[in-house]
Design an enzyme around this catalytic site. Structure first.
Site, PDB file in Angstrom:
ATOM      1  N   ASP A  29       0.799  -1.217   0.101  1.00  0.00           N
ATOM      2  CA  ASP A  29      -0.190   0.143  -0.108  1.00  0.00           C
ATOM      3  C   ASP A  29       0.992   0.831  -0.040  1.00  0.00           C
ATOM      4  O   ASP A  29       1.984   0.750   0.845  1.00  0.00           O
ATOM      5  CB  ASP A  29      -0.750  -0.225   0.908  1.00  0.00           C
ATOM      6  CG  ASP A  29      -1.689   0.665   1.196  1.00  0.00           C
ATOM      7  OD1 ASP A  29      -2.882   0.353   1.126  1.00  0.00           O
ATOM      8  OD2 ASP A  29      -1.486   2.236   0.916  1.00  0.00           O
ATOM      9  N   GLN A  90     -15.328   2.679   1.219  1.00  0.00           N
ATOM     10  CA  GLN A  90     -14.075   2.497  -0.055  1.00  0.00           C
ATOM     11  C   GLN A  90     -13.626   3.535  -0.598  1.00  0.00           C
ATOM     12  O   GLN A  90     -14.770   4.000  -1.858  1.00  0.00           O
ATOM     13  CB  GLN A  90     -15.023   1.060  -0.917  1.00  0.00           C
ATOM     14  CG  GLN A  90     -13.853   0.328  -1.827  1.00  0.00           C
ATOM     15  CD  GLN A  90     -14.811  -0.993  -3.469  1.00  0.00           C
ATOM     16  OE1 GLN A  90     -15.887  -0.737  -2.945  1.00  0.00           O
ATOM     17  NE2 GLN A  90     -14.089  -1.559  -3.815  1.00  0.00           N
ATOM     18  N   HIS A  96     -10.611  -4.712  -2.972  1.00  0.00           N
ATOM     19  CA  HIS A  96      -9.242  -5.219  -2.668  1.00  0.00           C
ATOM     20  C   HIS A  96      -9.157  -5.579  -0.986  1.00  0.00           C
ATOM     21  O   HIS A  96      -9.823  -4.655  -0.473  1.00  0.00           O
ATOM     22  CB  HIS A  96      -8.125  -3.568  -2.825  1.00  0.00           C
ATOM     23  CG  HIS A  96      -9.395  -2.490  -2.742  1.00  0.00           C
ATOM     24  ND1 HIS A  96      -9.747  -1.978  -3.424  1.00  0.00           N
ATOM     25  CD2 HIS A  96      -8.715  -1.331  -1.083  1.00  0.00           C
ATOM     26  CE1 HIS A  96     -10.458  -0.820  -1.882  1.00  0.00           C
ATOM     27  NE2 HIS A  96      -9.708  -0.694  -1.265  1.00  0.00           N
ATOM     28  N   HIS A  98      -7.383  -5.425   2.536  1.00  0.00           N
ATOM     29  CA  HIS A  98      -5.750  -4.989   3.273  1.00  0.00           C
ATOM     30  C   HIS A  98      -6.085  -5.878   4.309  1.00  0.00           C
ATOM     31  O   HIS A  98      -6.829  -6.641   4.813  1.00  0.00           O
ATOM     32  CB  HIS A  98      -6.800  -3.558   4.021  1.00  0.00           C
ATOM     33  CG  HIS A  98      -6.885  -2.357   3.185  1.00  0.00           C
ATOM     34  ND1 HIS A  98      -6.727  -1.339   3.089  1.00  0.00           N
ATOM     35  CD2 HIS A  98      -8.932  -2.388   2.520  1.00  0.00           C
ATOM     36  CE1 HIS A  98      -7.046  -0.344   2.828  1.00  0.00           C
ATOM     37  NE2 HIS A  98      -7.671  -1.000   2.389  1.00  0.00           N
TER      38      HIS A  98
END
Ligand code: 5GP
Ligand code: ZN
Length: 135
Positions: A29, A90, A96, A98
């Site tokens: 990230d 989101q 995605h 995390h």
């Protein structure tokens, strides 16, 4: 489509790629909440988990399974999170997952700390939800 994560998949936007499978990739990230915060995404653009094909879904969560032991070795505890829709938080509308290493002294709490408290549901409300959600 003007999607940051699609551009990471094609290489148009650079990313620290960790692992690629048939239908998914994992990368660091860019704005980490903790050291070792990573994302796992499907290569194809879908906004929500339920939009994935069965193949994409199993490939995605198989890669999560592969990456979790690596991430978990950082602090010994890991937060797994998916914001499935705009109102759920989101910001990038491409699925995605995390993976965020957690530690006792970080500033985040349990999932309950995201809300103002728990709900007191009536028996009929519980029954309504039960009937709506059971398969
Ligand atoms: P969301 O808030 O949608 O659940 O999470 C989006 C995540 O994407 C955030 O954690 C954010 O830091 C990350 N992110 C946003 N833009 C980029 C980028 O260009 N590259 C990478 N590697 N991560 C990004
Ligand atoms: Zn996309």
């Amino acid at each position: 489509m003007d999607c940051i994560f699609c551009k990471i998949v094609t290489g148009e936007i650079p990313a620290k790629l960790l692992k690629e499978t048939d239908h998914s990739i994992s990368f660091l990230d860019a704005f980490p909440l903790a050291k070792g915060h990573i994302l796992v995404i499907p290569k194809n653009h879908h906004q929500k988990i339920q939009d994935l094909t069965e193949n994409e879904n199993s490939d995605l969560f198989s890669l999560v399974h592969t990456m979790i032991s690596k991430v978990d070795s950082i602090s010994g505890s890991t937060l797994l999170a998916v914001h499935n829709g705009k109102d759920a938080g989101q910001e990038v509308p491409h699925v995605h997952v995390h993976l965020v290493p957690r530690s006792a002294d970080d500033s985040a709490g349990a999932i309950h700390s995201m809300f103002n408290g728990t709900l007191k549901l009536s028996d009929s409300e519980i029954e309504e939800m039960y009937n709506k959600l059971k398969i």
